[in-house]
Design a protein around this motif. Sequence first.
Motif, PDB file in Angstrom:
ATOM      1  N   TYR A   1       0.800  -1.231   0.000  1.00 50.21           N
ATOM      2  CA  TYR A   1       0.000   0.000   0.000  1.00 50.21           C
ATOM      3  C   TYR A   1       0.832   1.281   0.000  1.00 50.21           C
ATOM      4  CZ  TYR A   1      -3.718  -3.235   0.975  1.00 50.21           C
ATOM      5  OH  TYR A   1      -4.600  -4.273   0.886  1.00 50.21           O
TER       6      TYR A   1
ATOM      7  N   VAL B   1       0.870   5.045   3.748  1.00 48.10           N
ATOM      8  CA  VAL B   1      -0.248   4.292   4.329  1.00 48.10           C
ATOM      9  C   VAL B   1       0.259   3.448   5.495  1.00 48.10           C
ATOM     10  CG1 VAL B   1      -1.907   2.423   3.908  1.00 48.10           C
ATOM     11  CG2 VAL B   1      -1.650   4.262   2.244  1.00 48.10           C
TER      12      VAL B   1
ATOM     13  N   LEU C   1      -6.106   7.600   7.641  1.00 45.69           N
ATOM     14  CA  LEU C   1      -5.745   6.306   7.050  1.00 45.69           C
ATOM     15  C   LEU C   1      -6.793   5.885   6.027  1.00 45.69           C
ATOM     16  CD1 LEU C   1      -4.032   3.738   6.871  1.00 45.69           C
ATOM     17  CD2 LEU C   1      -5.237   2.892   8.904  1.00 45.69           C
TER      18      LEU C   1
ATOM     19  N   SER D   1      -6.478   7.826   2.901  1.00 40.85           N
ATOM     20  CA  SER D   1      -5.253   7.582   2.131  1.00 40.85           C
ATOM     21  C   SER D   1      -5.310   6.306   1.294  1.00 40.85           C
ATOM     22  CB  SER D   1      -4.047   7.510   3.073  1.00 40.85           C
ATOM     23  OG  SER D   1      -4.076   6.314   3.827  1.00 40.85           O
ATOM     24  N   LEU D   2      -6.338   5.518   1.492  1.00 36.52           N
ATOM     25  CA  LEU D   2      -6.456   4.250   0.759  1.00 36.52           C
ATOM     26  C   LEU D   2      -6.962   4.504  -0.659  1.00 36.52           C
ATOM     27  CD1 LEU D   2      -7.818   2.119   3.702  1.00 36.52           C
ATOM     28  CD2 LEU D   2      -5.515   2.066   2.716  1.00 36.52           C
TER      29      LEU D   2
END
Length: 82
Positions: free
Chosen positions: A16, A20, A43, A46-47
């Motif tokens: 990732y 991340v 988080l 940010s994916l």
Amino acid sequence: MPDVETHAVRDIGKQYGKPVAILALSTYQHETCPAYGPLRAALVESLPEDLTPREASDLADTLIDKVRRHVLIAESVPEPTP
């Protein structure tokens, strides 16, 4: 950063990316303080964008659990004797 945390960041970072992975580690480290909510939200954000909000939330939980497993495994291994 202790070795176990470095290992967790590398493991997650392979799939990732390092940002991340560092967010997952930071979120894990702050689970019991007020910073947890904002860190977890960062988080999730940010994916990958192709994930639904639910998928991103579930993946965030999975990544935090992955860090937790690295730490628990490291804590369960006895220290080497000289």
